[in-house]
Design an enzyme around this catalytic site. Structure first.
Site, mmCIF file in Angstrom:
data_model
loop_
_atom_site.group_PDB
_atom_site.id
_atom_site.type_symbol
_atom_site.label_atom_id
_atom_site.label_comp_id
_atom_site.label_asym_id
_atom_site.label_seq_id
_atom_site.Cartn_x
_atom_site.Cartn_y
_atom_site.Cartn_z
ATOM 1 N N LYS A 1 -12.847 -12.693 10.699
ATOM 2 C CA LYS A 1 -12.740 -11.514 9.762
ATOM 3 C C LYS A 1 -11.522 -11.895 8.799
ATOM 4 O O LYS A 1 -11.394 -11.722 7.451
ATOM 5 C CB LYS A 1 -12.829 -10.196 10.306
ATOM 6 C CG LYS A 1 -12.169 -8.988 9.512
ATOM 7 C CD LYS A 1 -12.608 -7.794 10.344
ATOM 8 C CE LYS A 1 -11.941 -7.917 11.669
ATOM 9 N NZ LYS A 1 -10.501 -7.297 11.510
ATOM 10 N N ARG B 1 -10.341 1.603 12.509
ATOM 11 C CA ARG B 1 -10.751 0.943 13.989
ATOM 12 C C ARG B 1 -11.392 2.069 14.912
ATOM 13 O O ARG B 1 -11.748 1.700 15.987
ATOM 14 C CB ARG B 1 -9.487 0.775 14.615
ATOM 15 C CG ARG B 1 -9.232 -0.435 15.423
ATOM 16 C CD ARG B 1 -9.368 -1.801 14.733
ATOM 17 N NE ARG B 1 -8.593 -2.752 15.549
ATOM 18 C CZ ARG B 1 -8.171 -3.764 15.203
ATOM 19 N NH1 ARG B 1 -7.794 -3.993 13.795
ATOM 20 N NH2 ARG B 1 -7.589 -4.491 15.896
ATOM 21 N N ARG C 1 -6.700 -19.632 18.823
ATOM 22 C CA ARG C 1 -5.676 -18.784 17.800
ATOM 23 C C ARG C 1 -4.389 -18.532 18.661
ATOM 24 O O ARG C 1 -3.444 -18.833 18.149
ATOM 25 C CB ARG C 1 -6.116 -17.578 17.306
ATOM 26 C CG ARG C 1 -5.338 -17.027 16.500
ATOM 27 C CD ARG C 1 -5.898 -15.483 15.937
ATOM 28 N NE ARG C 1 -6.219 -14.564 16.624
ATOM 29 C CZ ARG C 1 -6.734 -13.498 16.368
ATOM 30 N NH1 ARG C 1 -7.387 -13.181 15.388
ATOM 31 N NH2 ARG C 1 -6.930 -12.486 17.273
ATOM 32 N N ARG D 1 0.302 -15.664 19.242
ATOM 33 C CA ARG D 1 0.165 -14.249 19.401
ATOM 34 C C ARG D 1 0.276 -13.598 20.692
ATOM 35 O O ARG D 1 -0.376 -14.219 21.541
ATOM 36 C CB ARG D 1 -0.925 -13.802 18.557
ATOM 37 C CG ARG D 1 -0.609 -13.499 17.317
ATOM 38 C CD ARG D 1 -2.093 -13.122 16.379
ATOM 39 N NE ARG D 1 -2.681 -11.827 17.061
ATOM 40 C CZ ARG D 1 -3.662 -11.113 16.267
ATOM 41 N NH1 ARG D 1 -4.078 -11.542 15.478
ATOM 42 N NH2 ARG D 1 -3.960 -10.053 17.236
ATOM 43 N N ARG E 1 -9.070 -5.955 24.159
ATOM 44 C CA ARG E 1 -9.432 -5.706 22.874
ATOM 45 C C ARG E 1 -10.715 -5.581 22.676
ATOM 46 O O ARG E 1 -11.321 -4.952 21.747
ATOM 47 C CB ARG E 1 -8.433 -6.651 22.272
ATOM 48 C CG ARG E 1 -7.040 -6.483 22.122
ATOM 49 C CD ARG E 1 -6.397 -7.510 21.511
ATOM 50 N NE ARG E 1 -6.393 -7.937 20.046
ATOM 51 C CZ ARG E 1 -6.737 -9.013 19.532
ATOM 52 N NH1 ARG E 1 -6.357 -10.222 20.392
ATOM 53 N NH2 ARG E 1 -6.773 -9.323 18.259
HETATM 54 P P1 AMP Z 1 -5.525 -6.977 14.447
HETATM 55 O O1 AMP Z 1 -4.606 -7.932 13.801
HETATM 56 O O2 AMP Z 1 -6.262 -6.257 13.419
HETATM 57 O O3 AMP Z 1 -6.381 -7.636 15.442
HETATM 58 O O4 AMP Z 1 -4.614 -5.926 15.112
HETATM 59 C C1 AMP Z 1 -3.738 -6.263 16.183
HETATM 60 C C2 AMP Z 1 -3.323 -5.191 16.800
HETATM 61 O O5 AMP Z 1 -2.811 -3.937 16.262
HETATM 62 C C3 AMP Z 1 -4.548 -4.159 17.516
HETATM 63 O O6 AMP Z 1 -4.741 -4.884 18.734
HETATM 64 C C4 AMP Z 1 -3.957 -2.728 17.606
HETATM 65 O O7 AMP Z 1 -3.108 -2.716 18.727
HETATM 66 C C5 AMP Z 1 -3.141 -2.697 16.565
HETATM 67 N N1 AMP Z 1 -3.895 -2.435 15.102
HETATM 68 C C6 AMP Z 1 -4.399 -2.917 13.996
HETATM 69 N N2 AMP Z 1 -5.010 -2.151 13.376
HETATM 70 C C7 AMP Z 1 -5.152 -0.978 13.793
HETATM 71 C C8 AMP Z 1 -5.727 0.209 13.671
HETATM 72 N N3 AMP Z 1 -6.493 0.474 12.260
HETATM 73 N N4 AMP Z 1 -5.672 1.301 14.493
HETATM 74 C C9 AMP Z 1 -4.938 1.335 15.628
HETATM 75 N N5 AMP Z 1 -4.264 0.165 16.162
HETATM 76 C C10 AMP Z 1 -4.435 -0.774 15.248
#
Ligand code: AMP
Length: 191
Positions: free
Chosen positions: A13, A88, A127, A133, A144
């Site tokens: 995505k 989310r 990744r 990361r 996750r």
């Molecule tokens: P992502 O890069 O979108 O996979 O986000 C990495 C991490 O950031 C996630 O595993 C959450 O811990 C936090 N995170 C990102 N977006 C959200 C959201 N909308 N609500 C809560 N936590 C978020």
């Protein structure tokens, strides 16, 4: 156009969002990126979020709403945006609808990238080596994916009920997936 991108961690995505930004000239608003830059800057919000992110859990809805509200009110988002990583969970989806209704800029389309979980684990492992990361270790990835299935997957149903959801398959090359995503977007464009 105001587009919400949905998909499991590792669904591709974020890659699709970056391509869409180039193609459509809209800002890419990634809550994961916003949080990672707060962590890198050592802001109070970043310090609070880091431990939660490192466990693969969700940062609190209140913090996220403040963050996304501030970002969506910036000038560059006035002509549309690609939203990646928010909402989310259902509470965030409702909060976003309320916020965008207040700004008179409702979501036009939610695009879900659908992948199977084996592909996701393989992509995330890749990744982890490429980007380093700290939330890409195997145990955290598993967490996750669980959080996604329990809390985020229902968000697709939320947009489906509103008649705004389109799903595309996330297998194949990046370009193939991109063409599917663009096909959906074109069929929803006003012109
Ligand atoms: P992502 O890069 O979108 O996979 O986000 C990495 C991490 O950031 C996630 O595993 C959450 O811990 C936090 N995170 C990102 N977006 C959200 C959201 N909308 N609500 C809560 N936590 C978020």
């Amino acid at each position: 156009m105001r587009i919400v991108l949905l998909g499991a961690p590792g669904s591709g995505k974020g890659t699709q969002a970056a391509l869409l930004v180039e193609e459509l000239g809209l800002p890419h608003i990634s809550t994961g990126d916003l949080l990672r830059s707060a962590v890198a800057d050592g802001t109070p919000l970043g310090l609070q979020a880091k431990a939660v992110m490192d466990r693969g859990e969700l940062v609190s809805d209140d913090i996220m709403l403040g963050l996304i509200e501030e970002r969506l009110e910036q000038d560059d988002a006035s002509g549309g945006f690609i939203l990646d990583g928010y909402p989310r969970n259902l509470a965030q989806a409702e909060a976003l609808s309320d916020l965008l209704q207040r700004l008179e800029k409702p979501v036009d389309l939610a695009v879900q990238v659908v992948v199977d979980s084996e592909m996701v684990v393989a992509r995330i492992a890749l990744r982890a080596t490429e980007e380093g990361r700290s939330d890409d270790t195997e145990a955290v990835v598993r967490n996750r994916l669980r959080v996604y299935a329990e809390q985020t997957a229902p968000v697709a149903g939320y947009y489906q009920q509103l008649g705004l959801l389109s799903s595309v398959l996330g297998d194949g090359t990046i370009e193939e997936v991109f063409q599917r995503v663009m096909g959906v977007i074109r069929s929803h464009s006003p012109d």
